[in-house]
Every structure is written in structure tokens, then in C-alpha cells.
Design an enzyme around this catalytic site. Structure first.
Site, PDB file in Angstrom:
ATOM      1  N   SER A  57      -7.855   0.596   2.287  1.00  0.00           N
ATOM      2  CA  SER A  57      -8.063   1.998   2.664  1.00  0.00           C
ATOM      3  C   SER A  57      -9.479   2.455   2.352  1.00  0.00           C
ATOM      4  O   SER A  57     -10.118   3.136   3.160  1.00  0.00           O
ATOM      5  CB  SER A  57      -7.069   2.909   1.930  1.00  0.00           C
ATOM      6  OG  SER A  57      -5.799   2.813   2.511  1.00  0.00           O
TER       7      SER A  57
ATOM      8  N   ARG B  72       0.801  -1.233   0.000  1.00  0.00           N
ATOM      9  CA  ARG B  72       0.000   0.000   0.000  1.00  0.00           C
ATOM     10  C   ARG B  72       0.826   1.271   0.000  1.00  0.00           C
ATOM     11  O   ARG B  72       0.295   2.345  -0.289  1.00  0.00           O
ATOM     12  CB  ARG B  72      -0.918  -0.013   1.222  1.00  0.00           C
ATOM     13  CG  ARG B  72      -1.867  -1.178   1.186  1.00  0.00           C
ATOM     14  CD  ARG B  72      -2.515  -1.385   2.524  1.00  0.00           C
ATOM     15  NE  ARG B  72      -3.478  -0.349   2.833  1.00  0.00           N
ATOM     16  CZ  ARG B  72      -3.910  -0.110   4.060  1.00  0.00           C
ATOM     17  NH1 ARG B  72      -3.438  -0.793   5.070  1.00  0.00           N
ATOM     18  NH2 ARG B  72      -4.797   0.835   4.273  1.00  0.00           N
TER      19      ARG B  72
ATOM     20  N   TYR C 297       2.965  -0.448   8.701  1.00  0.00           N
ATOM     21  CA  TYR C 297       2.088  -0.984   9.746  1.00  0.00           C
ATOM     22  C   TYR C 297       2.787  -0.920  11.105  1.00  0.00           C
ATOM     23  O   TYR C 297       3.993  -0.688  11.188  1.00  0.00           O
ATOM     24  CB  TYR C 297       1.725  -2.440   9.430  1.00  0.00           C
ATOM     25  CG  TYR C 297       0.865  -2.594   8.210  1.00  0.00           C
ATOM     26  CD1 TYR C 297      -0.486  -2.253   8.245  1.00  0.00           C
ATOM     27  CD2 TYR C 297       1.388  -3.067   7.011  1.00  0.00           C
ATOM     28  CE1 TYR C 297      -1.292  -2.390   7.135  1.00  0.00           C
ATOM     29  CE2 TYR C 297       0.589  -3.211   5.886  1.00  0.00           C
ATOM     30  CZ  TYR C 297      -0.744  -2.872   5.948  1.00  0.00           C
ATOM     31  OH  TYR C 297      -1.537  -3.002   4.843  1.00  0.00           O
TER      32      TYR C 297
ATOM     33  N   GLN D 236      -1.985   3.161  -5.016  1.00  0.00           N
ATOM     34  CA  GLN D 236      -3.063   3.829  -4.265  1.00  0.00           C
ATOM     35  C   GLN D 236      -4.467   3.644  -4.828  1.00  0.00           C
ATOM     36  O   GLN D 236      -5.406   3.402  -4.076  1.00  0.00           O
ATOM     37  CB  GLN D 236      -2.745   5.317  -4.111  1.00  0.00           C
ATOM     38  CG  GLN D 236      -1.820   5.559  -2.934  1.00  0.00           C
ATOM     39  CD  GLN D 236      -1.486   7.017  -2.735  1.00  0.00           C
ATOM     40  OE1 GLN D 236      -2.242   7.897  -3.110  1.00  0.00           O
ATOM     41  NE2 GLN D 236      -0.325   7.265  -2.148  1.00  0.00           N
TER      42      GLN D 236
ATOM     43  N   ASP E  48      -6.143   0.476  -3.580  1.00  0.00           N
ATOM     44  CA  ASP E  48      -6.074   0.201  -2.145  1.00  0.00           C
ATOM     45  C   ASP E  48      -7.464   0.005  -1.529  1.00  0.00           C
ATOM     46  O   ASP E  48      -8.068   0.917  -0.972  1.00  0.00           O
ATOM     47  CB  ASP E  48      -5.315   1.339  -1.451  1.00  0.00           C
ATOM     48  CG  ASP E  48      -4.978   1.015  -0.013  1.00  0.00           C
ATOM     49  OD1 ASP E  48      -5.512   0.013   0.502  1.00  0.00           O
ATOM     50  OD2 ASP E  48      -4.192   1.761   0.583  1.00  0.00           O
TER      51      ASP E  48
HETATM   52  P1  NAD Z   1      -4.216  -0.861  10.380  1.00  0.00           P
HETATM   53  O1  NAD Z   1      -5.669  -1.079  10.105  1.00  0.00           O
HETATM   54  O2  NAD Z   1      -3.256  -1.966  10.152  1.00  0.00           O
HETATM   55  O3  NAD Z   1      -4.085  -0.382  11.898  1.00  0.00           O
HETATM   56  C1  NAD Z   1      -4.773   0.739  12.372  1.00  0.00           C
HETATM   57  C2  NAD Z   1      -3.884   1.530  13.273  1.00  0.00           C
HETATM   58  O4  NAD Z   1      -3.694   0.827  14.505  1.00  0.00           O
HETATM   59  C3  NAD Z   1      -2.471   1.791  12.715  1.00  0.00           C
HETATM   60  O5  NAD Z   1      -2.269   3.172  12.595  1.00  0.00           O
HETATM   61  C4  NAD Z   1      -1.564   1.144  13.736  1.00  0.00           C
HETATM   62  O6  NAD Z   1      -0.350   1.859  13.925  1.00  0.00           O
HETATM   63  C5  NAD Z   1      -2.422   1.178  14.979  1.00  0.00           C
HETATM   64  N1  NAD Z   1      -2.020   0.246  16.041  1.00  0.00           N
HETATM   65  C6  NAD Z   1      -1.605  -1.047  15.934  1.00  0.00           C
HETATM   66  N2  NAD Z   1      -1.320  -1.548  17.148  1.00  0.00           N
HETATM   67  C7  NAD Z   1      -1.559  -0.555  18.043  1.00  0.00           C
HETATM   68  C8  NAD Z   1      -1.451  -0.460  19.449  1.00  0.00           C
HETATM   69  N3  NAD Z   1      -1.023  -1.483  20.191  1.00  0.00           N
HETATM   70  N4  NAD Z   1      -1.763   0.720  20.032  1.00  0.00           N
HETATM   71  C9  NAD Z   1      -2.193   1.765  19.297  1.00  0.00           C
HETATM   72  N5  NAD Z   1      -2.315   1.745  17.959  1.00  0.00           N
HETATM   73  C10 NAD Z   1      -1.997   0.591  17.343  1.00  0.00           C
HETATM   74  O7  NAD Z   1      -3.688   0.425   9.633  1.00  0.00           O
HETATM   75  P2  NAD Z   1      -4.181   1.029   8.245  1.00  0.00           P
HETATM   76  O8  NAD Z   1      -5.173   2.066   8.484  1.00  0.00           O
HETATM   77  O9  NAD Z   1      -4.534  -0.099   7.366  1.00  0.00           O
HETATM   78  O10 NAD Z   1      -2.876   1.735   7.766  1.00  0.00           O
HETATM   79  C11 NAD Z   1      -1.666   0.982   7.682  1.00  0.00           C
HETATM   80  C12 NAD Z   1      -0.599   1.750   7.009  1.00  0.00           C
HETATM   81  O11 NAD Z   1      -0.855   1.877   5.639  1.00  0.00           O
HETATM   82  C13 NAD Z   1      -0.408   3.163   7.530  1.00  0.00           C
HETATM   83  O12 NAD Z   1       0.965   3.411   7.615  1.00  0.00           O
HETATM   84  C14 NAD Z   1      -0.995   4.004   6.471  1.00  0.00           C
HETATM   85  O13 NAD Z   1      -0.438   5.301   6.454  1.00  0.00           O
HETATM   86  C15 NAD Z   1      -0.536   3.196   5.300  1.00  0.00           C
HETATM   87  N6  NAD Z   1      -1.199   3.610   4.128  1.00  0.00           N
HETATM   88  C16 NAD Z   1      -0.405   4.171   3.203  1.00  0.00           C
HETATM   89  C17 NAD Z   1      -0.960   4.601   2.063  1.00  0.00           C
HETATM   90  C18 NAD Z   1      -0.067   5.245   1.078  1.00  0.00           C
HETATM   91  O14 NAD Z   1       1.115   5.400   1.312  1.00  0.00           O
HETATM   92  N7  NAD Z   1      -0.583   5.602  -0.024  1.00  0.00           N
HETATM   93  C19 NAD Z   1      -2.314   4.479   1.849  1.00  0.00           C
HETATM   94  C20 NAD Z   1      -3.103   3.886   2.802  1.00  0.00           C
HETATM   95  C21 NAD Z   1      -2.519   3.445   3.958  1.00  0.00           C
END
Ligand code: NAD
Length: 377
Positions: free
Chosen positions: A132, A120, A227, A126, A129
């Protein structure tokens, strides 16, 4: 080449993998599109609208003969049994948590592609995704559920019948869903705080209006691929204890924390729940059959603790907004198909980072490095 869309079989699932708009665009790229009759009905897309967009509306048996079968979720046993060797199945297959399905897909010699394994952080990935797009919907819905369950106003209200102070909301986990939950609760007028183990999320949380909370007891826990990593037992306990103090000062808590392939981390313990005031609400987006972010939460059910805290175990949130969720998912899966199509045929180039990321099984083998059995197994 024929691409088909079939009815989802998971209980309560209302989404559909392609919407009529996406059918028209896909047809323009070459493939013939088959849609199982009724596939879009639960998301308010009629058979007629698919036919007008250029799809052939067919029965399930015919739809399952296409070269590429598109799904939102996993295939059930009957769907899997109907597929033949060499067919391609694309969906969100959760392969990290369902090794039996991966083995069955390989045994059936089906080429399986899982959108939830997309790399991702690649900018060119993107538009594909789906995690997301669906997390955005889930975060929005979680905020609305919290507002509905809460017995008071979210905004500051000054009326002739008295003044209501704004609700204090805490969002735990500030990934895609958490950021949307912050934005939505803010738009409803709540005062919002947020916390995540990945310190780099602070700027994003603040940009959508939250005050970011830092814990002194837990250091940064950023893992691979953007992550979070799983915390150690000591870190987990320290985090739970320090969080409990913050939780007690909030009226509403929305939890969204996930670690890929692992049980969701427990953030709100029984003790933390006991510290909350009667009438408080906790919405657990991490609720899963294995346990969630909140002690005692169960997916799809709402319970009230002895001290009057309502715990909502969120389940299938994207499916509760089926039209928007399907439209967004259809754009994601279409973008992936466009990426894989060359001269009207599907080309699976294992040297391409996106293709290698999503390809799970091929020619009877499990090909994804994160899923292949270890040598010693
Ligand atoms: P996710 O659903 O895997 O997790 C949700 C959130 O829970 C995350 O922010 C994670 O850090 C947090 N988390 C995990 N364990 C935790 C704990 N013990 N205490 C508190 N918080 C905790 O995350 P997501 O929303 O799927 O996003 C994952 C990654 O993908 C992120 O870095 C996001 O920025 C990235 N992302 C990047 C792009 C891009 O670069 N274009 C697009 C979408 C998502």
C-alpha cells in the site's frame, strides 16, 4: 542480534530498506544495526546520518553476515550466494511470480520473509503494508506523469488568451494506487471518472472525487483477500468492448489493474486506443514484461500511436520518489520487525496469521501454503 541493510542491486533502484529515523527506533528495541556504506545515498540518506542514528556503517561483505538482512526488492545471485544457512532475509520478494527464487532461498536454507505476502486486510497488519505505501507513491507519480505528458491543462482555466476546459481523466482500477491517482488528478483540477471490477470500491472512489462508472456487461469480480479475481475470457472481452466507449470520451487514462500472481488484465485494447483523440495520454501502471493493462505498452518506455495517443509504460514509480518511498517502506519493515521481535530475538511463530502470511522458506523448506509444490507435482 544483528540486523543489516544493504545496497539494492536491481537496475535503477534508488530505495533503501531502512532510513536513519527507523535505525534509531530499531536500536531502541535491541538489535545492533549494520548499514552497507552508500546504501541510502541514492535516496539522499548519507552514511553519516546512519552513524548518527546509531548504525555501524560497514562494507557489503560484513553487512551480509548479519542475522537478519533487510532489502526492498529481491536479492541478486551474488547476494544470495553470500548468505549462509539460518540467516533471515526480509524484502518484497514477489514469490508468486518468481518460483525459482523461492526454490533457491529454500536450497540455501535461508529463512525468507516477503512483505508483499502480508495479509493486508488484517487491521493490525496495516502499519506493515508495504504494497500500500509503495502503491500510494506510484499512483501519485502516475498522475504527475499523465499531467506532464498531456499537451493541455488539467484544470479549468479562464485567461485573457482564452478558456481551457478541464481534462477528462479515467482511472481504471481503484485499489490503493488508483485512489491516489484519482485524488492527485482531482487536486490538479481534472474531472475524474473511475472503474473497478470490485463494486465495493465505488464508495472509496467517490469519496476522493471520482464519478464511478458501472459496466452492464461484467458482474462483480471480487476475489479472496480483498483482491479481484481473474475474469473469464468472455467477461474480459465484454469488459474491453464496453470500456472502449468510455475510454474514447476521455483525454487521459491511468490504468492500475492487477490480479495477484497473474498477468495484469488487458483493459485498453488496440481498438480502444484507435478510438481516442490525438493528444490523449494513457499511463499504464500495470505495464510488465508479460504485457500490461494497455495494448502495446512496455515498462519504462513511452510510445506514440499512429493516431497520436501517447502510451507511457510506467516502471519503478516508487523508486522515482526514493526518499519518501524509503521512509514509508522503512516504517513498514520496522513494524514487521517489531512484530517478530521478542526479548531482542526474532521469533517466527507459524501460528500467528501475520507471520504465517509472510514466511516463505524456513529450514530448507518452502513453507508458505500458496507456494508449496502440490502433492501431484
Ligand atoms: P491491486 O494492486 O491488486 O489491484 C488494483 C485494482 O485493480 C484493484 O482494485 C482490483 O480490483 C482492480 N482490478 C483487477 N482486475 C481488474 C479488471 N479486470 N478490471 C478493473 N479493475 C481490476 O489492488 P491493491 O491496491 O493492492 O488493493 C488490494 C486490496 O487490498 C483492496 O481490497 C484494498 O482495499 C485492500 N487493502 C486493504 C487494506 C486494509 O484493509 N487495511 C489496506 C490496503 C489495501
Amino acid at each position: 542480534m544483528k540486523v543489516s541493510v544493504v545496497n539494492e542491486t536491481a537496475h535503477g533502484e534508488r530505495r533503501v530498506a531502512l532510513v536513519p529515523d527507523a535505525v534509531a527506533k530499531l536500536r531502541a528495541a535491541g538489535p545492533e544495526v549494520l548499514v552497507e556504506s552508500g546504501a541510502g545515498a541514492r535516496a539522499w540518506f548519507t552514511d553519516d546520518s546512519y552513524a548518527e542514528a546509531g548504525a555501524s556503517v560497514v562494507d557489503r561483505a560484513e553487512a551480509l553476515t548479519a542475522d537478519v538482512v533487510l532489502l526492498v526488492g529481491k536479492p541478486d545471485a551474488a547476494t544470495l550466494a553470500a548468505l549462509r544457512a539460518g540467516q533471515v532475509l526480509i524484502g518484497m520478494l514477489s514469490p508468486l511470480t518468481d518460483p525459482e527464487l523461492v526454490t533457491a532461498l529454500a536450497a540455501a536454507q535461508v529463512t525468507a520473509i516477503s512483505l508483499d505476502m502480508l495479509p493486508r486486510t488484517l487491521p493490525r497488519a496495516q502499519p506493515m503494508d508495504a504494497l500500500s505505501s509503495q502503491a500510494n507513491i506510484a499512483g501519485y507519480q502516475a498522475a504527475l506523469i499523465a499531467a506532464t505528458e498531456y499537451g493541455r491543462f488539467f484544470p479549468l482555466l479562464i485567461t485573457a488568451a482564452g478558456t481551457a476546459r478541464p481534462a477528462r481523466v479515467l482511472v481504471l482500477g481503484t485499489g490503493v494506487a488508483g485512489l491516489q491517482a484519482i485524488g492527485t488528478t482531482r487536486r490538479l483540477g481534472a474531472v475524474v471518472s473511475a472503474y473497478d471490477v470490485r463494486p465495493e470500491t465505488r464508495v472509496e472512489a467517490e469519496s476522493v472525487g471520482a464519478t464511478f462508472i458501472e459496466l452492464g456487461s461484467v458482474g462483480p469480480a471480487s476475489g479472496a483477500g480483498g483482491y479481484a479475481r481473474e475474469l473469464t475470457e468472455d467477461e474480459r472481452e465484454a469488459q474491453q468492448q464496453e470500456l472502449a466507449g468510455h475510454i474514447a470520451r476521455h483525454d487521459v487514462v491511468i490504468t492500475t489493474a492487477q490480479v495477484p500472481g497473474r498477468r495484469p488484465p488487458l483493459l485498453v485494447t488496440e481498438d480502444a486506443l484507435k478510438g481516442m483523440a490525438a493528444g490523449s495520454v494513457v499511463v499504464d501502471m500495470g505495464a510488465s514484461p508479460l504485457g500490461g493493462n494497455v495494448a502495446g505498452s512496455e515498462p519504462g518506455s513511452t510510445v506514440v500511436t499512429e493516431n497520436g495517443v501517447t502510451i507511457v509504460g510506467a516502471a519503478a514509480l516508487p523508486s522515482s520518489m526514493p526518499s519518501a518511498a524509503s521512509s514509508m517502506y522503512a516504517r513498514n519493515i520496522s513494524a514487521l520487525l517489531q512484530h517478530l521481535l521478542a526479548d531482542g530475538a526474532l521469533v517466527l511463530d507459524g501460528g500467528d496469521e501475520i507471520t504465517a502470511g509472510v514466511l516463505i522458506t524456513r529450514d530448507g523448506a518452502i513453507v508458505h501454503p500458496a507456494l508449496r509444490p502440490q502433492e501431484s507435482d
